[in-house]
Each structure stands twice: as structure tokens, then as C-alpha cells.
Write an enzyme that holds these catalytic residues in place. Sequence first.
Site, mmCIF file in Angstrom:
data_model
loop_
_atom_site.group_PDB
_atom_site.id
_atom_site.type_symbol
_atom_site.label_atom_id
_atom_site.label_comp_id
_atom_site.label_asym_id
_atom_site.label_seq_id
_atom_site.Cartn_x
_atom_site.Cartn_y
_atom_site.Cartn_z
ATOM 1 N N HIS A 96 0.834 -1.209 0.000
ATOM 2 C CA HIS A 96 0.000 0.000 0.000
ATOM 3 C C HIS A 96 0.868 1.258 0.000
ATOM 4 O O HIS A 96 1.766 1.397 0.812
ATOM 5 C CB HIS A 96 -0.923 -0.030 1.224
ATOM 6 N N ASN B 65 8.192 8.983 -18.678
ATOM 7 C CA ASN B 65 8.267 8.161 -17.466
ATOM 8 C C ASN B 65 7.055 8.387 -16.565
ATOM 9 O O ASN B 65 6.487 9.464 -16.538
ATOM 10 C CB ASN B 65 9.525 8.532 -16.681
#
Length: 184
Positions: A75, A178
Site C-alpha cells: 500500500h 516516465n
Amino acid sequence: MNARCTYDLTVASGAALPARRLFFAPASAKIRHIGDKPGHCRRARARLASANNPAMLKTGILNPAVLSLLARVRHTNTLVIADRGFPFWPEIETVDLSLVDDVPTVAQVVTALRENFVIGRLFAAEEVKGANAPDKLDRHLAALTGLPISFEPHVGFKKRVPHAIGLIRTGDTAQYGNLILESA
């Protein structure tokens, strides 16, 4: 098991297991049907087939290095999907998928990852908007539909990189193409 069947069962260590453990044997076990009517026991035949032909991935992400990297993302961890010109970061595990120009692209990798990776948000360099032709930018951003994207200066983008779990390098030729994916 059928009373007429006998089975020879060995595991990787070479140890023999009792026949009653046949259907609970590890996948690495080798099972051989012994008897005068081989193949008449369907369960034994199915177990024999699965033991002698270990399962392999047939769909989704097939690259073991990418799968290993994804398995370690938790997470709010981040993962960098980089174009071919992105600098090398020795402190970050890098999986290089580049083959030739634009194979694969950042968009193709993100599309594949979306099946196995819950993306909370994305970070991209704001320079991507001005440095690429509109059609290339549209293809690049199409894979990101429905995802919250934060555009920031490339210098700020690169400051996030050292905190990533890993980096996947592509053959993408989109300038500043990117992305940093943050898990939800």
C-alpha cells in the site's frame, strides 16, 4: 483410488510416500501408475498429468522479474515505469524490458500492469505535454484513462525515484514519458 490400481510415488528427495497420500502429494512429486490396466483411474491420470507437467503462467504478466517486483509492492509503495533514456539508478532494482525503439512502450507496460496492480495515483513530468507530438502524447496517455495523474516538473519527478520499490525500463521513445505508479 480404484482397488485394482497401484501407484509408485516419490518426491524430490527420492523418498517414497504411501499410496494413500497420492492426492495430497506436492506438485513436485512424480507419480507412476503401475498395474495391468494403466489409465483406467481418471483421478490418478489427472494427478499424474499435473505432477509431471508443472503449472506455468499462460496469461497476464509472464516475466518472472516483473512478477517478483509486483509481489513486493505494498500500500502506497511506488513503481517507476521508465522510457529508454531514463538514467540508471543503482540503488533501485531495475527490470529492463526494452527490446527495440518503442517495444514495449510505457503505455503497453501500464496496460499490462493494470490487471495485477491497483494504481492509486500516477506521477508524470509536465514536460511530457510539450515535448511530444499530439498523436504520440494521446497514445501515451490513453493507457492512463480513469487514473488520477499529477503532473510535476521533471526535477521534482526524479526526486521521487529513490523511494520506489523498483523500476521497469521500456523501449519507449516518448520524451519525458516516465511514470511513477503509486499503489492504492
